[in-house]
Design a protein around this motif. Sequence first.
Motif, PDB file in Angstrom:
ATOM      1  N   GLN A   1       0.599  -1.163   0.231  1.00  0.00           N
ATOM      2  CA  GLN A   1       0.338   0.228   0.068  1.00  0.00           C
ATOM      3  C   GLN A   1       0.683   0.886  -0.125  1.00  0.00           C
ATOM      4  O   GLN A   1       0.330   2.353   0.394  1.00  0.00           O
TER       5      GLN A   1
ATOM      6  N   PRO B   1     -10.195   4.357   1.482  1.00  0.00           N
ATOM      7  CA  PRO B   1      -9.098   4.837   0.659  1.00  0.00           C
ATOM      8  C   PRO B   1      -7.761   5.551   1.361  1.00  0.00           C
ATOM      9  O   PRO B   1      -6.858   5.658   0.774  1.00  0.00           O
TER      10      PRO B   1
ATOM     11  N   ARG C   1      -5.800   4.475   3.886  1.00  0.00           N
ATOM     12  CA  ARG C   1      -5.230   3.685   4.005  1.00  0.00           C
ATOM     13  C   ARG C   1      -4.116   4.430   2.896  1.00  0.00           C
ATOM     14  O   ARG C   1      -2.454   4.161   3.122  1.00  0.00           O
ATOM     15  N   ARG C   2      -4.535   4.975   2.154  1.00  0.00           N
ATOM     16  CA  ARG C   2      -3.225   6.137   1.276  1.00  0.00           C
ATOM     17  C   ARG C   2      -2.239   6.953   2.143  1.00  0.00           C
ATOM     18  O   ARG C   2      -1.502   6.535   2.117  1.00  0.00           O
TER      19      ARG C   2
END
Length: 911
Positions: free
Chosen positions: A48, A380, A383-384
């Motif tokens: 990730q 999203p 997580r990024r």
Amino acid sequence: MKAKLTTLAHIAALLVFFGWNAVFIALVYFGLLPFHFDELQDVLHLTQAPPLAIAALVAMAVVPPLASVLGAIKLRRSPGALMALFYGLEVPVLVVGLYVIIALRDPDPGVVLLLAAYGVGAVGLVITLLAGAPTNLRPRVNLALTGLHATGSFFGLYLGGLLAFFVPPLTGWVLSTLARGEFWHDLLRALTRFDLLEALAVTLSFLTATLLVFLPAALVVQPILRWYHGVRALQRAGAGAAAVALTLLVLAGWGAGLAATARQPQAAAFAATEAPVPGAEAQAAWRQQAARTRAGLVNAYLQRFRYLDSTRHGGDVRSLYTHARYVDLGEAVAERAEAAFMAWARPFYFQDDDGRFTPVEAAARFRAYFDEDIQVGAAPEVRRATAMAFLGFRTGPAAPADAEARRVHLDRQQITVHPGRGYADVELHEVLRNTEPEDLEVVYAFELPPTAALTGLWLGASEDRSQAFPYVVAPRGAARVVYEQEVRRRVDPALLEQVGPRQFRLRVYPVPGQVDREVPAPALHVWLRYQTLPGPDGWPTPRRLSSRNVFWDGDTIFSPARDDEAWWPEVLPFDAPTPQVTLHVPVDDALALRFSPAGERPALPAGRRFLVVVDRSYSMSLVQDELHSSLDELSAALEPHNQLDALLTSAPARAEPTRHLGLAEVRAADLAPFGGHGVRTLFRAARPHLGAYDAVIFITDGGSRAMDAAELRGEDGPYPAAVPLYLLALGHPEGLPDDLSTAVLGSAGDQVPDVAALLDRLAWAAQPQDEALVAVADGWRVTLEPAERGAEGPEALAAAWLIRAHGQARPHHALDTLDRLHALAVQRSVVTPYSSLLVLVNERQREALRAASADPSRFERPDGEVVEPLPGADGLGLSGAPEPGTWALLGLAAAGAWARRKRRGGAPAPN
């Protein structure tokens, strides 16, 4: 004299360029990388990890040796070209790379624009150095390069102006270090200890700080000179006007872009969520700006990952200007420098003058208006933003933001059916393999029909299930407490629990991390077993609602083979014809359950009164079509012969009361979703009306588990079971709070997946009731009768239904009653609303379970899910002006520092 100065300048350029690069390459390639190569691979291997951070790390390691080769082969006779390569490419790569690696998690648009400008300018610089003088190029190529140099000038002016604020204190540090002899002292100490690595680090740190003094001027002058020479060449070719016009257009475009991105969205988002929004028109207008409001709240929530330390507001700059060790220019100058710096560095700092836009407040407003936890709604982005935080932060419970994350690969899944007479035991065997360095938790949330019951769970390190750790049946509260304690200890447990009328959750920890990049992580084997009655077309299977950290792809081996992307196939076909037969299943010496096919649905009820409670929270926007069609189906089926009323819920953000009206009066505009609330709000709204209706139907998407946890039970006590309560869950919720699930099952109601199933339940409920009837569900009629000797069948399923029958008779149990129901679950090894399966691996865990099982709160567990603060959010902000001498090695040592922390046990697991 001029020739001597030229020679001295050439020598100085050679010493600066090759001297700095020699020290850098020696330190990195002969000092750091040989000892920390594995750690660097760990960082690069993060699935990730942001590509921008990985690119910065690679660029910082690769650009200096490539630049050294280019300088030695092509530019060694040109001191100006060497300095252009050094100050125009290498040093900016170091500065920008350090910023990206240390501070940048999820870049602000303004920062992205500046990085893009730097990249464009760097391309122009490299092409010019390789091509030589502008007169060697065609006019069209030269014109294009002029645009690139104009972009480089824009970036150089901005970054040079930003770094200029640090020149006075940086100069003071260099002079102070020389005057006090600190540099020579540190260097001599390293040499006398024969510590070459430390000597190189001290030298590189001092050289870098010294050369950074001249960086602002170099960043401004170098691209402007390249642009100037290109324009002069174009003037001689008759294209000077075009070059000037292109330059103005480029500068205006980049300037307009920077101005457009300088205004951050959080102020508008907080203004939009400051007060309730009454009225349909105002709410419709609010929804049109919902994307911008959402972006602003997410920006405030992730501020510590997107910006430099937002709590300092440039205070480090002022302290540098008044620090006696560097240079003391007085408070007045320091304050003006601080104000100018904050205005110039606006894209790098979170804009919050009065400290109102906190992450906690942003998360609360997100729940209140968008009806879900921000870690779920913005998964999203979360997580990024957190992907390049310290490697140890993901160890521990899987966060909501880990939903659908691709970290643990499902290598193999095997489903085995063991058919019996009229029922089957179905076993799932999965092989999980972690793709990241950290130990991770895997979570499955899924549904099973009431004609199935979970009966087994095992964890193992090999294919042999007999060598695996077996389950124990534990009180639901005690099992949850022990599991979460062990996860925080980072010791293996697994938990399988029922979290709603049809919902279950499987949690497995840890799936071991991949310690060695060259060696696959060890596999973790998980076995899950359930007992089920046959369906019309085959054996029913679990329906996945969500999963965390686990993923499958084309490399996953499924047995039986299939092509779809679901966790399980929709149904397991029969190997041989398997009719639905009547089963008499003893539960104990006195009681048995009879499972018999229900047959055709009887006529729908008539002369009844039904209350339809409609969830109008924001998350219902995803199921608006299903909501309208469900209301139309209910109206067409029931309204001709019954009275149907509607109760329209209202979130606090609506600033309006709950509406009670006839279903026929409900218009589409009345159902427009707005604001956030949990399922508990639906039950509270219906409570005053229960005595006036024969049944209550809740239509909802299930809402947010975090919202359910936020809506406390208050003083209203248990929900009465005066009439059947049916939950028509359009969005397949992952679960319900225990008191609401008890209320539904205890009312002789149920959760149903669609209107057809709801009409079935209403039709059977309207028939004359046999005292022995437990329920009619999913095509099966379940009745209670005396046990017969010699009979056998799905005993775990029968025990689960008997416990459910007790729940309908007495929905609010005393502790001794719950203990008796739990004892039956232990006897039959079955998961129920009160009993969970827990896998333990050592005696200390078993002792902890014994203690928790003796506690009076052993059947109590939290409502919904307690969402933890973002791990790694504290301490990741980079101060506005770090100690100048520390810049040189921060980024290059980051990989080693992260991995050393990991190998020494990691950071403490987030609580």
